[in-house]
Design an enzyme around this catalytic site. Structure first.
Site, PDB file in Angstrom:
ATOM      1  N   HIS A 126      37.601  -2.748  10.674  1.00 47.27           N
ATOM      2  CA  HIS A 126      37.933  -1.394  10.196  1.00 47.27           C
ATOM      3  C   HIS A 126      39.282  -0.899  10.740  1.00 47.27           C
ATOM      4  O   HIS A 126      40.126  -0.409  10.010  1.00 47.27           O
ATOM      5  CB  HIS A 126      36.854  -0.387  10.616  1.00 47.27           C
ATOM      6  CG  HIS A 126      35.461  -0.767  10.209  1.00 47.27           C
ATOM      7  ND1 HIS A 126      35.168  -1.374   9.022  1.00 47.27           N
ATOM      8  CD2 HIS A 126      34.260  -0.608  10.841  1.00 47.27           C
ATOM      9  CE1 HIS A 126      33.854  -1.571   8.931  1.00 47.27           C
ATOM     10  NE2 HIS A 126      33.289  -1.122  10.027  1.00 47.27           N
ATOM     11  N   GLU A 128      32.977   7.262  17.665  1.00 47.09           N
ATOM     12  CA  GLU A 128      31.620   7.496  17.165  1.00 47.09           C
ATOM     13  C   GLU A 128      30.838   8.254  18.206  1.00 47.09           C
ATOM     14  O   GLU A 128      31.001   8.020  19.409  1.00 47.09           O
ATOM     15  CB  GLU A 128      30.911   6.175  16.887  1.00 47.09           C
ATOM     16  CG  GLU A 128      31.556   5.366  15.801  1.00 47.09           C
ATOM     17  CD  GLU A 128      30.737   4.124  15.488  1.00 47.09           C
ATOM     18  OE1 GLU A 128      29.758   4.242  14.753  1.00 47.09           O
ATOM     19  OE2 GLU A 128      31.074   3.044  16.009  1.00 47.09           O
ATOM     20  N   LYS A 130      31.166  -7.719   7.617  1.00 52.97           N
ATOM     21  CA  LYS A 130      32.006  -7.966   8.776  1.00 52.97           C
ATOM     22  C   LYS A 130      31.145  -7.910  10.026  1.00 52.97           C
ATOM     23  O   LYS A 130      30.078  -7.256   9.951  1.00 52.97           O
ATOM     24  CB  LYS A 130      33.158  -6.970   8.867  1.00 52.97           C
ATOM     25  CG  LYS A 130      32.864  -5.511   8.578  1.00 52.97           C
ATOM     26  CD  LYS A 130      31.858  -4.762   9.370  1.00 52.97           C
ATOM     27  CE  LYS A 130      32.040  -4.708  10.836  1.00 52.97           C
ATOM     28  NZ  LYS A 130      30.919  -4.031  11.534  1.00 52.97           N
ATOM     29  N   ARG A 157      12.385 -10.891   9.501  1.00 52.72           N
ATOM     30  CA  ARG A 157      11.260 -11.586  10.143  1.00 52.72           C
ATOM     31  C   ARG A 157      10.040 -10.690  10.331  1.00 52.72           C
ATOM     32  O   ARG A 157       8.911 -11.166  10.300  1.00 52.72           O
ATOM     33  CB  ARG A 157      11.678 -12.095  11.546  1.00 52.72           C
ATOM     34  CG  ARG A 157      12.569 -13.308  11.518  1.00 52.72           C
ATOM     35  CD  ARG A 157      13.140 -13.533  12.879  1.00 52.72           C
ATOM     36  NE  ARG A 157      13.782 -12.299  13.376  1.00 52.72           N
ATOM     37  CZ  ARG A 157      14.390 -12.178  14.544  1.00 52.72           C
ATOM     38  NH1 ARG A 157      14.442 -13.196  15.361  1.00 52.72           N
ATOM     39  NH2 ARG A 157      14.945 -11.036  14.906  1.00 52.72           N
TER      40      ARG A 157
END
Ligand SMILES: NC(=O)C1=CN([C@@H]2O[C@H](COP(=O)(O)OP(=O)(O)OC[C@H]3O[C@@H](n4cnc5c(N)ncnc54)[C@H](OP(=O)(O)O)[C@@H]3O)[C@@H](O)[C@H]2O)C=CC1
Ligand SMILES: O=C1O[C@H](COP(=O)(O)O)[C@@H](O)[C@H](O)[C@H]1O
Length: 487
Positions: free
Chosen positions: A237, A213, A145, A48
């Site tokens: 995952h 992470e 996903k 957008r």
């Protein structure tokens, strides 16, 4: 069937987003650099934001400088940038797809549509492409996903996809299935008798799988706050890794046989109904190496409250004879201490070793399979100390079976590079089947339901830690603890 020498266009929906700018465009660029992609004509970037093509290209240029090693403003970049067209379009208004009429004119070439937006937008893309007959027979669509947000939602998306495209045109991508280290799990298990013979409840005490992470949500509030870590990482995952670790030997190395076994694991995952089996968290602010790290809530400029989880840990059993009474502890979170994906297999201590003085009850041989950032497989062994004649004061040693060096030559393909080439060659072995997704949602739905009915279990954890205290307690209750070692 398309010939391999046919020209192709890439159309990326969600082209200003994190995935498109940090991973997909670098993937196409790297494949061109490695001379693997000579035939692509155009890259049509859709989102957008009100950019023109020149503005979009300069955003990508800045991104490449940051994210691609040894990136140069050279002939490769100059050829690459000429292929990019930016098109500002709100997907939710399907009449807007008419804007693509002048760009997508060539019906006889391969077109790859990449759905790189949140799952609620997939149906609009399908409807928009169908309305203006861009759903050519030679188009392939790649869907990221998580596909949907629940089993019901997935079924709905699936129906709409199948109204616009044929089954063989649809590629459900999970980039973990393109990672070299993950592709190595089945050879490790099924080509090495030493591991094969010991891979069951008789010898294994428990298994831990971690995907941690260091980064937070990286300006992705609009996507992440609607999705959360369970749907972002666990549903896809982490479950793929769990299945590869747990499957029965497939009848053959045919990927359909492997999928059959994966589905069997998903069907046999014990449904989580007990709050004592899960730990859910959200990160709070912290100062790490003198740098201020924002809390999850501060990532949102609107400063509203949110129960969206950035961490989940859980204990699950698999109801197959091989895994009887073996707990699997799974965890994944953002803003944790280190980036690391690993599996640790703790072998049972069947013999009473208490006469070896320095070995306590936590003594276990354990096999560690590091998947990233580096791929390394090793086992802890205990040996006699050289300086000592007795069997006390043993020394812990590591035997390394596999240690992948970072390779940066032209033959090495990253996860997305490998999967892109598979799509261009029309190969589906490394992609996810619809059945796998259905059964994963069937297992995930009750976890989400349990959490949405008990938001009070959300626990805060400081950015840079290993998650909430309840995650530690989950294992402590079973006299175990998380393996937080990293390499
Ligand atoms: N980030 C990652 O590392 C990975 C992400 N993924 C998956 O990729 C998908 C996208 O994630 P990510 O890139 O991180 O998310 P982001 O929030 O960063 O990007 C979303 C993109 O969608 C665009 N968008 C949103 N609404 C519309 C609309 N109505 N019309 C047109 N464009 C729209 C946004 O652009 P604009 O605001 O300009 O419209 C933006 O380009 C998700 O399914 C995620 O699971 C998968 C693997 C890795
Ligand atoms: O799918 C996703 O994956 C990334 C992590 O990917 P990795 O290859 O770096 O391990 C994650 O950050 C993102 O939230 C998620 O959508």
């Amino acid at each position: 069937m398309l010939k391999n020498n046919i020209l192709y266009d890439f159309v990326i929906f969600g082209a200003t987003g994190d995935l498109a700018t940090k991973k997909l465009l670098p993937t196409i660029y790297m494949l061109e650099k490695k001379k693997k992609l000579k035939k692509n004509k155009k890259i049509i970037a859709i989102a957008r934001t009100n950019f023109n093509t020149i503005q979009y290209i300069s955003k990508i240029y800045e991104n490449f400088k940051k994210n691609i090693k040894n990136f140069k403003n050279d002939i490769i970049w100059n050829n690459f940038k000429k292929k990019i067209y930016y098109c500002s379009l709100d997907i939710q208004n399907i009449d807007n797809f008419i804007q693509l009429k002048n760009i997508l004119k060539f019906k006889n070439q391969l077109i790859i549509y990449y759905f790189c937006v949140m799952p609620s937008l997939y149906v609009f893309i399908c409807k928009g492409l169908k309305k203006f007959q861009f759903n050519y027979h030679n188009a392939r669509i790649i869907i990221e996903k998580p596909i949907g947000t629940s089993y019901e939602d997935y079924k709905n998306i699936k129906n709409i996809l199948l109204k616009s495209f044929k089954k063989d045109q649809i590629y459900r991508i999970d980039h973990y299935l393109g990672k070299n280290s993950i592709l190595n799990i089945l050879p490790l298990r099924f080509s090495n008798i030493f591991f094969f013979n010991n891979w069951c409840s008789q010898f294994i005490d428990h298994i831990q799988i971690t995907i941690s992470e260091k980064i937070g949500i990286e300006n992705r509030w609009n996507y992440f706050d609607k999705i959360g870590q369970i749907k972002d990482m666990l549903q896809n995952h982490l479950l793929h890794i769990l299945c590869l670790i747990a499957i029965e030997p497939p009848k053959s190395l045919n990927f359909l046989e492997i999928k059959k076994e994966k589905i069997n694991i998903l069907k046999n995952l014990q449904i989580i109904t007990d709050l004592n089996s899960i730990s859910i968290g959200q990160y709070t602010k912290n100062i790490i190496s003198e740098k201020k790290i924002k809390s999850y809530l501060e990532e949102n400029n609107l400063k509203k409250n949110s129960f969206t989880e950035t961490f989940i840990a859980l204990k699950v059993f698999i109801n197959t004879p091989r895994w009887k009474n073996v707990p699997f502890y799974l965890r994944t979170g953002k803003r944790l201490s280190k980036k690391c994906t690993k599996i640790v297999i703790f072998y049972k201590n069947i013999y009473n070793f208490s006469h070896f003085s320095n070995i306590n009850e936590n003594f276990n041989n354990c096999l560690t399979i590091y998947l990233q950032p580096k791929s390394k497989i090793f086992m802890n062994f205990y040996f006699k100390n050289k300086e000592n004649n007795f069997f006390n004061n043993l020394k812990k040693n590591q035997i390394t079976f596999y240690n992948e060096k970072k390779i940066y030559n032209n033959n090495f393909l990253s996860d997305y590079e490998k999967l892109f080439l598979e799509i261009i060659h029309g190969k589906k072995d490394l992609f996810v089947t619809s059945k796998e997704i259905e059964f994963s949602w069937k297992w995930i739905d009750p976890i989400i339901q349990l959490y949405t009915q008990n938001y009070n279990i959300l626990e805060y954890y400081p950015a840079g830690s290993w998650g909430p205290t309840s995650s530690e307690i989950l294992l402590k209750k079973d006299q175990k603890q998380w393996n937080n070692e990293t390499i």
